[in-house]
Design a protein around this motif. Structure first.
Motif, PDB file in Angstrom:
ATOM      1  N   ASP A  64       0.804  -1.216   0.000  1.00 41.92           N
ATOM      2  CA  ASP A  64       0.000   0.000   0.000  1.00 41.92           C
ATOM      3  C   ASP A  64       0.841   1.272   0.000  1.00 41.92           C
ATOM      4  N   HIS A  65       2.147   1.134   0.227  1.00 47.01           N
ATOM      5  CA  HIS A  65       3.017   2.309   0.204  1.00 47.01           C
ATOM      6  C   HIS A  65       3.284   2.799  -1.220  1.00 47.01           C
ATOM      7  N   LEU A  66       3.011   1.963  -2.224  1.00 45.05           N
ATOM      8  CA  LEU A  66       3.339   2.316  -3.601  1.00 45.05           C
ATOM      9  C   LEU A  66       2.288   3.254  -4.182  1.00 45.05           C
ATOM     10  N   ALA A  67       2.726   4.467  -4.526  1.00 46.46           N
ATOM     11  CA  ALA A  67       1.802   5.473  -5.076  1.00 46.46           C
ATOM     12  C   ALA A  67       1.880   5.575  -6.589  1.00 46.46           C
ATOM     13  N   GLY A  68       2.939   5.057  -7.201  1.00 48.04           N
ATOM     14  CA  GLY A  68       3.071   5.152  -8.656  1.00 48.04           C
ATOM     15  C   GLY A  68       4.450   4.761  -9.105  1.00 48.04           C
ATOM     16  N   GLN A  69       4.603   4.610 -10.416  1.00 49.91           N
ATOM     17  CA  GLN A  69       5.887   4.225 -10.997  1.00 49.91           C
ATOM     18  C   GLN A  69       6.179   5.086 -12.216  1.00 49.91           C
ATOM     19  N   PHE A  70       7.256   5.849 -12.135  1.00 49.57           N
ATOM     20  CA  PHE A  70       7.745   6.613 -13.287  1.00 49.57           C
ATOM     21  C   PHE A  70       8.835   5.782 -13.944  1.00 49.57           C
ATOM     22  N   ASP A  71       8.604   5.317 -15.177  1.00 49.40           N
ATOM     23  CA  ASP A  71       9.579   4.438 -15.828  1.00 49.40           C
ATOM     24  C   ASP A  71      10.169   5.074 -17.087  1.00 49.40           C
ATOM     25  N   GLY A  72      10.328   6.389 -17.057  1.00 47.29           N
ATOM     26  CA  GLY A  72      10.850   7.096 -18.221  1.00 47.29           C
ATOM     27  C   GLY A  72      12.312   7.459 -18.150  1.00 47.29           C
ATOM     28  N   VAL A  73      13.066   6.927 -17.168  1.00 49.55           N
ATOM     29  CA  VAL A  73      14.478   7.273 -17.032  1.00 49.55           C
ATOM     30  C   VAL A  73      15.256   6.865 -18.281  1.00 49.55           C
ATOM     31  N   THR A  74      16.151   7.748 -18.732  1.00 49.11           N
ATOM     32  CA  THR A  74      17.037   7.433 -19.852  1.00 49.11           C
ATOM     33  C   THR A  74      18.475   7.766 -19.472  1.00 49.11           C
ATOM     34  N   GLU A  75      19.411   7.282 -20.263  1.00 45.10           N
ATOM     35  CA  GLU A  75      20.835   7.428 -19.977  1.00 45.10           C
ATOM     36  C   GLU A  75      21.235   8.893 -19.864  1.00 45.10           C
ATOM     37  N   HIS A  76      22.132   9.164 -18.916  1.00 46.59           N
ATOM     38  CA  HIS A  76      22.724  10.489 -18.675  1.00 46.59           C
ATOM     39  C   HIS A  76      21.745  11.496 -18.069  1.00 46.59           C
ATOM     40  N   SER A  77      20.563  11.056 -17.638  1.00 50.08           N
ATOM     41  CA  SER A  77      19.607  11.932 -16.934  1.00 50.08           C
ATOM     42  C   SER A  77      19.394  13.265 -17.655  1.00 50.08           C
ATOM     43  N   PRO A  78      18.867  13.245 -18.883  1.00 50.56           N
ATOM     44  CA  PRO A  78      18.622  14.502 -19.601  1.00 50.56           C
ATOM     45  C   PRO A  78      17.573  15.352 -18.882  1.00 50.56           C
ATOM     46  N   LEU A  79      17.734  16.658 -18.986  1.00 50.54           N
ATOM     47  CA  LEU A  79      16.876  17.600 -18.280  1.00 50.54           C
ATOM     48  C   LEU A  79      15.386  17.392 -18.564  1.00 50.54           C
ATOM     49  N   PRO A  80      14.943  17.176 -19.813  1.00 48.31           N
ATOM     50  CA  PRO A  80      13.503  16.988 -20.041  1.00 48.31           C
ATOM     51  C   PRO A  80      12.935  15.791 -19.267  1.00 48.31           C
ATOM     52  N   VAL A  81      13.725  14.719 -19.145  1.00 53.73           N
ATOM     53  CA  VAL A  81      13.267  13.545 -18.405  1.00 53.73           C
ATOM     54  C   VAL A  81      13.189  13.850 -16.913  1.00 53.73           C
ATOM     55  N   VAL A  82      14.167  14.567 -16.405  1.00 50.90           N
ATOM     56  CA  VAL A  82      14.147  14.958 -14.989  1.00 50.90           C
ATOM     57  C   VAL A  82      12.918  15.819 -14.696  1.00 50.90           C
ATOM     58  N   GLU A  83      12.592  16.721 -15.614  1.00 49.67           N
ATOM     59  CA  GLU A  83      11.392  17.549 -15.440  1.00 49.67           C
ATOM     60  C   GLU A  83      10.133  16.687 -15.448  1.00 49.67           C
ATOM     61  N   GLN A  84      10.088  15.674 -16.320  1.00 42.66           N
ATOM     62  CA  GLN A  84       8.938  14.762 -16.338  1.00 42.66           C
ATOM     63  C   GLN A  84       8.819  14.022 -15.012  1.00 42.66           C
ATOM     64  N   ALA A  85       9.945  13.567 -14.488  1.00 42.58           N
ATOM     65  CA  ALA A  85       9.931  12.866 -13.204  1.00 42.58           C
ATOM     66  C   ALA A  85       9.469  13.792 -12.083  1.00 42.58           C
ATOM     67  N   ARG A  86       9.921  15.047 -12.122  1.00 43.40           N
ATOM     68  CA  ARG A  86       9.473  16.013 -11.103  1.00 43.40           C
ATOM     69  C   ARG A  86       7.961  16.165 -11.130  1.00 43.40           C
ATOM     70  N   ARG A  87       7.399  16.299 -12.335  1.00 45.30           N
ATOM     71  CA  ARG A  87       5.947  16.446 -12.434  1.00 45.30           C
ATOM     72  C   ARG A  87       5.233  15.200 -11.924  1.00 45.30           C
ATOM     73  N   PHE A  88       5.802  14.035 -12.210  1.00 41.33           N
ATOM     74  CA  PHE A  88       5.194  12.783 -11.756  1.00 41.33           C
ATOM     75  C   PHE A  88       5.179  12.731 -10.225  1.00 41.33           C
ATOM     76  N   LEU A  89       6.277  13.087  -9.602  1.00 38.91           N
ATOM     77  CA  LEU A  89       6.325  13.111  -8.138  1.00 38.91           C
ATOM     78  C   LEU A  89       5.278  14.062  -7.576  1.00 38.91           C
ATOM     79  N   ASP A  90       5.144  15.205  -8.211  1.00 35.46           N
ATOM     80  CA  ASP A  90       4.181  16.209  -7.755  1.00 35.46           C
ATOM     81  C   ASP A  90       2.747  15.702  -7.917  1.00 35.46           C
ATOM     82  N   GLU A  91       2.437  15.173  -9.094  1.00 34.83           N
ATOM     83  CA  GLU A  91       1.071  14.707  -9.372  1.00 34.83           C
ATOM     84  C   GLU A  91       0.664  13.542  -8.483  1.00 34.83           C
ATOM     85  N   HIS A  92       1.616  12.722  -8.075  1.00 31.44           N
ATOM     86  CA  HIS A  92       1.307  11.551  -7.248  1.00 31.44           C
ATOM     87  C   HIS A  92       1.537  11.826  -5.757  1.00 31.44           C
TER      88      HIS A  92
END
Length: 390
Positions: A64-92
């Motif tokens: 029950d602790h699992l609120a969601g899964q962001f599976d969009g990580v790509t190599e070298h942590s590009p900024l657009p992906v990091v921004e997507q992950a930030r939004r996912f954390l916020d939305e969930h």
């Protein structure tokens, strides 16, 4: 650097819990409960979704602790992906992060948590040159959600406080530093450890080796860090060849993951090095894995450092049981050892174009790691080293 210098150091070990073995995942709910966390988000790449059984074990452990899964990580942590992950954390409405995978997952999770908390443009938050020309890292004061790492590859990123994000538009490496994003702990699960391709495990372990070699050359003498780095080095030399021989044995990979933790924690006290800074500049601009690039550059960096790191190179020779303990001989022996690990000896052999070298030298000069080795290079020094490595 003299062996009989006075020993002056401050060694602070952040709280960190490590769980390893068949029951390791069961620790996660208890760890989340310690922080009162109820909405954990998994941050991972899509490759892990091709292993549904191993991923299901993690989901079941979180329950029950699992609120969601962001599976969009790509190599070298590009900024657009990091921004997507930030939004996912916020939305969930995440109040905890579980980074699953290798260094890119760990860094993306940390960087996304920083952007979520600080609510400012990344260029206001990253390391940059001050008016006096020195590199400075702004203090990031907002509270950060706690992090845990469930790795699939050995990476020194496990326990670090830094997060390097790449802007794919400008090619910039945007380095964030915040001790509050250090992971609370590491959970080593055998099934998840077997999900990564052996080639990826080997390249990641080369980074562990390179970081330990550079840490042991540091001008910051810290016997406690040396112990971690030395054992990390011996562990990689022992277990990396076994991954090639028996790629489906989880225990070999778990040993390398523990070596990665030791190498990462030890180098926190000794600082990075020249090969690390150069790999940060070249890796994202080449087709080779960062660990391969860094390992290839280590002997060249050792030769550059030799005049300033003589006694430390002798220590390295002793740890690796090398027959030639001279600085030049130690560098040559390390290069020979790396060829046994199938590391190429020239940048051209891993697809690095010659016209990239000047750009890489410029980017390396903006990397904090370039300032922490036993000998700080000039821009011309870096250009010459890269030319010799090419």
């Amino acid at each position: 650097m003299s062996e009989d210098n006075d020993l002056n150091l401050r060694h602070t070990s952040p709280a960190y819990r490590t769980f390893c073995g068949d029951d390791a995942l069961r620790a996660l709910p208890r760890e989340l409960a310690r922080f009162g966390a109820r909405r954990a988000v998994i941050v991972c790449g899509r490759a892990i979704t091709r292993h549904p059984d191993a991923l299901r074990d993690l989901h079941d452990a979180l329950g029950d602790h699992l609120a969601g899964q962001f599976d969009g990580v790509t190599e070298h942590s590009p900024l657009p992906v990091v921004e997507q992950a930030r939004r996912f954390l916020d939305e969930h409405r995440a109040d905890a992060v579980v980074a699953v995978g290798g260094g890119s997952s760990v860094v993306t999770a940390r960087a996304a948590s920083i952007l979520l908390a600080e609510k400012r443009d990344i260029r206001e938050l990253c390391t940059r040159r001050g008016t006096d020309g020195r590199l400075i890292s702004p203090k990031l004061t907002a509270p950060k959600i706690p992090q845990w790492v469930v790795p699939t590859t050995p990476t020194t990123a496990y326990a670090k406080a830094g997060s390097a994000v790449r802007d794919p538009v400008t090619g910039e490496r945007l380095a964030l530093y915040d001790p509050k994003t250090r992971a609370q702990g590491l959970v080593l699960d055998p099934a998840l450890a077997l999900t990564a391709p052996p080639s990826l495990v080997r390249s990641a372990a080369l980074n562990v080796f390179a970081v330990a070699v550079e840490g042991l050359q540091s001008r910051h003498i810290d016997p406690l860090a040396d112990a971690q780095l030395a054992h990390a080095l011996r562990t990689v030399v022992t277990w990396l060849p076994r991954v090639r021989k028996e790629p489906d044995r989880a225990q070999h990979r778990l040993h390398l993951m523990l070596a990665a933790l030791m190498s990462g924690q030890g180098s926190d006290h000794t600082g990075g090095g020249l090969a690390q800074a150069l790999s940060h500049a070249i890796g994202p601009r080449s087709s080779a894995a960062n660990g391969v690039v860094e390992a290839l550059l280590v002997p060249h960096a050792m030769r550059f450092n030799a005049a300033a790191a003589g006694p430390r190179l002798t220590l390295l020779a002793d740890l690796l049981n090398l027959s030639d303990r001279s600085p030049a001989g130690t560098a040559a022996e390390v290069e020979r050892l790396l060829t046994l690990f199938e590391v190429p000896t020239r940048l051209r052999d891993i697809g690095v174009p010659h016209d990239l070298l000047e750009e890489a030298a410029d980017h390396a000069m903006e990397d904090w790691a370039v300032t922490t080795g036993p000998r700080v290079p000039s821009r011309d020094d870096i250009a010459e080293l890269l030319a010799n490595a090419w």
